[in-house]
Design an enzyme around this catalytic site. Structure first.
Site, PDB file in Angstrom:
ATOM      1  CE1 TYR A 207       8.362  34.749  20.617  1.00  0.00           C
ATOM      2  CE2 TYR A 207       9.640  35.613  22.554  1.00  0.00           C
ATOM      3  CZ  TYR A 207       8.922  34.644  22.042  1.00  0.00           C
ATOM      4  OH  TYR A 207       8.782  33.325  22.608  1.00  0.00           O
TER       5      TYR A 207
ATOM      6  CD  GLU B 165      11.665  27.729  24.497  1.00  0.00           C
ATOM      7  OE1 GLU B 165      12.589  27.542  24.927  1.00  0.00           O
ATOM      8  OE2 GLU B 165      10.998  28.776  24.419  1.00  0.00           O
TER       9      GLU B 165
ATOM     10  CD1 TRP C 206      12.932  34.289  21.837  1.00  0.00           C
ATOM     11  CD2 TRP C 206      13.007  32.077  21.345  1.00  0.00           C
ATOM     12  NE1 TRP C 206      11.961  33.721  21.015  1.00  0.00           N
ATOM     13  CE2 TRP C 206      11.860  32.359  20.718  1.00  0.00           C
ATOM     14  CE3 TRP C 206      13.264  30.582  21.195  1.00  0.00           C
ATOM     15  CZ2 TRP C 206      11.006  31.603  19.932  1.00  0.00           C
ATOM     16  CZ3 TRP C 206      12.643  29.893  20.425  1.00  0.00           C
ATOM     17  CH2 TRP C 206      11.256  30.445  19.795  1.00  0.00           C
TER      18      TRP C 206
END
Length: 201
Positions: free
Chosen positions: A26, A48, A56
């Site tokens: 990522y 988010e 995350w």
């Protein structure tokens, strides 16, 4: 204090991405690269919102489940979700089962349709908030003047779960700022991608 760590391949990367191979991928291929596709912008802002209070990496590990549950974040479809969809998603162990956040994504999809009608695209709206001064990556704030302004405008338009910290994380990920640390192998690649970008209007 160094903001990078050496990876198994000998490359220096931002310290935060070393939790798993998925996180490294990522970091190397998504985080900070400019995004102008409305569906991806909507997906990231939605995720988010789910990430608030979590890591995350937790969301990243569940991202495919979120995509399956939310019609790949096609906001045209999500805007039509009803009470049965909310209940379906609350039973989905593959996502974060938070009623308020699920309902906010559906609500925000309806606001996204309004924004496209008013602005032409989500991208045209969001990219207006790209900071004029590029980030050095040396000090990474939790929020900025631009994220405060964007958050305020989104709330004015009725969007939910779009506080300035959430919005700044979105801006970082979607390439409106380059917060890769100095010395990170990906910082220069992102900078080149930003230079090539034709900003949506």
């Amino acid at each position: 204090m160094s903001h990078t760590l050496s990876s198994a391949d000998g490359q220096e990367r931002c310290f935060w991405c070393h939790g798993s191979p998925l996180y490294v991928h990522y970091h190397d291929h998504e985080w900070g690269f400019p995004v102008t596709e409305d569906r991806r912008l909507f997906e990231k802002l939605s995720l988010e919102g789910f990430q608030a209070g979590l890591s995350w990496l937790t969301i990243l590990n569940k991202r495919e489940n979120f995509r399956a549950g939310f019609a790949n974040f096609d906001f045209h479809q999500v805007a039509r979700f009803g009470a049965a969809d909310v209940e379906r998603l609350l039973q989905d162990a593959g996502i974060v089962r938070h009623r308020g956040k699920i309902e906010a994504v559906i609500h925000n999809a309806q606001r996204a349709l309004e924004m496209v009608a008013q602005e032409g695209s989500l991208a045209a709206f969001f990219w207006r908030y790209q900071p004029a001064t590029p980030s050095t990556g040396e000090v990474v704030p939790a929020q900025t003047a631009e994220s405060l302004a964007l958050s305020k405008e989104l709330k004015k338009r009725g969007w939910k779960f779009v506080g300035p910290t959430t919005v700044y994380a979105f801006m970082q990920a979607m390439g409106m700022v380059n917060d890769h640390a100095p010395g990170c192998v990906t910082r220069a690649v992102v900078a080149q991608a930003q230079q090539r970008l034709q900003r949506p209007v």
